[in-house]
Design an enzyme around this catalytic site. Structure first.
Site, PDB file in Angstrom:
ATOM      1  N   GLU A 258       0.968  -1.399   0.011  1.00 35.20           N
ATOM      2  CA  GLU A 258       0.129   0.007  -0.191  1.00 35.20           C
ATOM      3  C   GLU A 258       0.744   1.117  -0.055  1.00 35.20           C
ATOM      4  O   GLU A 258       1.909   1.328   0.796  1.00 35.20           O
ATOM      5  CB  GLU A 258      -0.891   0.010   1.375  1.00 35.20           C
ATOM      6  CG  GLU A 258      -1.758   1.221   1.089  1.00 35.20           C
ATOM      7  CD  GLU A 258      -2.638   1.744   2.330  1.00 35.20           C
ATOM      8  OE1 GLU A 258      -3.453   2.719   2.693  1.00 35.20           O
ATOM      9  OE2 GLU A 258      -2.394   0.864   3.517  1.00 35.20           O
TER      10      GLU A 258
ATOM     11  N   ASP B 291       9.347   5.454  15.090  1.00 37.15           N
ATOM     12  CA  ASP B 291       9.256   6.949  14.939  1.00 37.15           C
ATOM     13  C   ASP B 291       9.668   7.618  16.180  1.00 37.15           C
ATOM     14  O   ASP B 291       9.194   7.434  17.277  1.00 37.15           O
ATOM     15  CB  ASP B 291       7.657   7.139  14.565  1.00 37.15           C
ATOM     16  CG  ASP B 291       7.607   8.551  14.164  1.00 37.15           C
ATOM     17  OD1 ASP B 291       8.396   9.368  14.273  1.00 37.15           O
ATOM     18  OD2 ASP B 291       6.384   8.988  14.296  1.00 37.15           O
TER      19      ASP B 291
ATOM     20  N   ASP C  83      10.043  11.392  17.527  1.00 41.09           N
ATOM     21  CA  ASP C  83       9.657  12.790  17.298  1.00 41.09           C
ATOM     22  C   ASP C  83      10.209  13.690  18.310  1.00 41.09           C
ATOM     23  O   ASP C  83       9.775  13.445  19.589  1.00 41.09           O
ATOM     24  CB  ASP C  83       8.149  12.942  17.204  1.00 41.09           C
ATOM     25  CG  ASP C  83       7.683  14.048  16.444  1.00 41.09           C
ATOM     26  OD1 ASP C  83       8.013  15.240  17.077  1.00 41.09           O
ATOM     27  OD2 ASP C  83       6.708  13.828  15.586  1.00 41.09           O
TER      28      ASP C  83
END
Length: 419
Positions: free
Chosen positions: A46, A111, A113
């Site tokens: 995807e 991830d 951040d």
């Protein structure tokens, strides 16, 4: 070029040029096709595109590199996200019988951040970063890269700058891509030490005996703590930041340190006093007196968005996507040059498009008999820009993975007797 030279209004004009002449499609396809070892691996992946005005298009999928290129030339996405490899082609998910369309595989991703560190950085907040707090990203990569390689045995880790305020890690080993949700959750939990939200003051609690992984992580943190916490963030300088640190120690130690700090004002010496108090407490034989280590970990240890790592179907921003707010390209990071990586030196789309317009030097003469002239021109184009060194590193990363693909293809051909 500072990102102030980038103007969001120019993005619709720059993106077509970027996707037509600079985006490294052949390397990108080579990565996500994984050597063609598994049938339909690329076709069942995807892609998600964010278009102008935040129009969000999910479940995009493509049969070939050419098909992907054509669609990106047509849509010129502001942002590209990569999702899972599904049981069926994602662009046909509406035609599949309910319940049979399943996310099967995806890279194990992380991830990190900078906004998650706002309680331990005073230089910036929210989406802002500077060279002082960027040290936190260096620490995070050092700790997680070592653990994923040494503790879990993964080899193919792609670290990518997000383009603004964080970093992503794509663990591309076949074993990582096949992990279940439960296994991904277990890896993410193993790597998580900082727990609790804004209301939790003490976010790291160590118990005896200290796990070898935490000891290894502390060895990294100790290298950076004086520079980051004592100097750059001055945690023993301002009154409010001193009080914040002292909430992390036992009550009797806090009272003792408050008195000692009346006489000692130098941050480095104040930190030595904290360590002395910890040594005294540990000498009493009472368990769990590791507050000096807890302070270092709370201020410097990586803060993971665990939900990103847990889900197989979770989308993550693609390498070489453009960050619309800063204009910076989301580029792969060379782990061997981590100390010199400067997020502010990462090229913006406006810079690399401008570099394309500069006169050629004549060094890139190309033989006419070489195949695929358009692809050749694209290779020649990005090599004339600041993007070149990042694509070169991506190539090296792919070369490292290719040897494992070859071994797998040979094994499969042996099994099928295709000599």
């Amino acid at each position: 070029m500072p990102s102030s030279d980038y103007d969001l209004a120019s993005l619709p004009d720059l993106l077509p040029l970027y996707y037509r002449r600079l985006f490294p499609f052949s390397q990108y396809y080579r990565w996500l096709n994984y050597g063609g070892v598994q049938k339909n691996y690329f076709q069942n992946r995807e892609f998600s595109f964010t278009l102008k005005d935040d129009i969000y298009v999910r479940y995009q999928s493509f049969t070939t590199q050419t098909e992907l290129e054509k669609e990106m030339h047509k849509m010129n996405p502001y942002k590209i996200d990569i999702g899972a490899v599904y049981s069926h082609r994602p662009n046909q998910h509406n035609t599949v019988k309910s319940g049979t369309f399943q996310a099967l595989e995806k890279e194990l991703v992380f991830d990190i951040d900078m906004t998650d560190y706002d309680d331990v950085r005073s230089c910036c907040s929210a989406a802002d970063i500077c060279s002082k707090c960027w040290t936190l990203m260096t620490i995070a990569i050092r700790i997680l890269d070592r653990a994923l390689r040494d503790d879990f045995g993964f080899q193919h880790l792609l670290w990518v700058y997000s383009g603004r305020r964080g970093v992503h890690c794509w663990v591309c080993d076949e074993a990582a891509r096949k992990l279940s949700v439960a296994a991904r959750s277990a890896v993410a939990e193993y790597l998580s030490l900082v727990k609790g939200g804004e209301e939790t003051l003490k976010k790291v609690v160590l118990t005896d005996p200290i796990h070898p992984f935490i000891k290894e992580s502390l060895a990294v943190v100790e290298d950076y703590f004086p520079q980051y916490a004592l100097q750059a963030q001055d945690i023993f300088g301002r009154k409010e930041s001193v009080e914040k640190v002292l909430t992390l120690v036992p009550d009797d130690v806090r009272r003792e340190l408050q008195q000692l700090f009346e006489k000692e004002k130098k941050p480095e010496n104040r930190w030595e006093l904290v360590k002395d108090q910890a040594t005294k407490k540990q000498a009493t034989g009472k368990k769990g007196q590791h507050f000096e280590k807890e302070i270092m970990l709370q201020y410097c240890y990586p803060r993971l968005d665990v939900n990103v790592s847990k889900g197989v179907n979770h989308l993550l921003k693609s390498p070489f996507s453009v960050h619309p707010k800063t204009g910076r390209i989301s580029v792969p990071m060379d782990i061997n040059r981590l100390e010199t990586f400067d997020p502010f030196a990462v090229p913006t789309i406006s810079l690399i498009c401008e570099e394309l317009d500069r006169p050629r030097t004549g060094e890139e003469d190309i033989k006419e008999n070489e195949k695929d002239a358009a692809e050749k021109r694209k290779i020649r184009d990005y090599k004339r820009t600041s993007l070149a060194k990042y694509v070169k590193y991506f190539d090296q990363f792919l070369d490292g993975m290719a040897s494992s693909w070859k071994g797998e293809l040979l094994r499969k051909s042996d099994l099928q007797k295709e000599f």
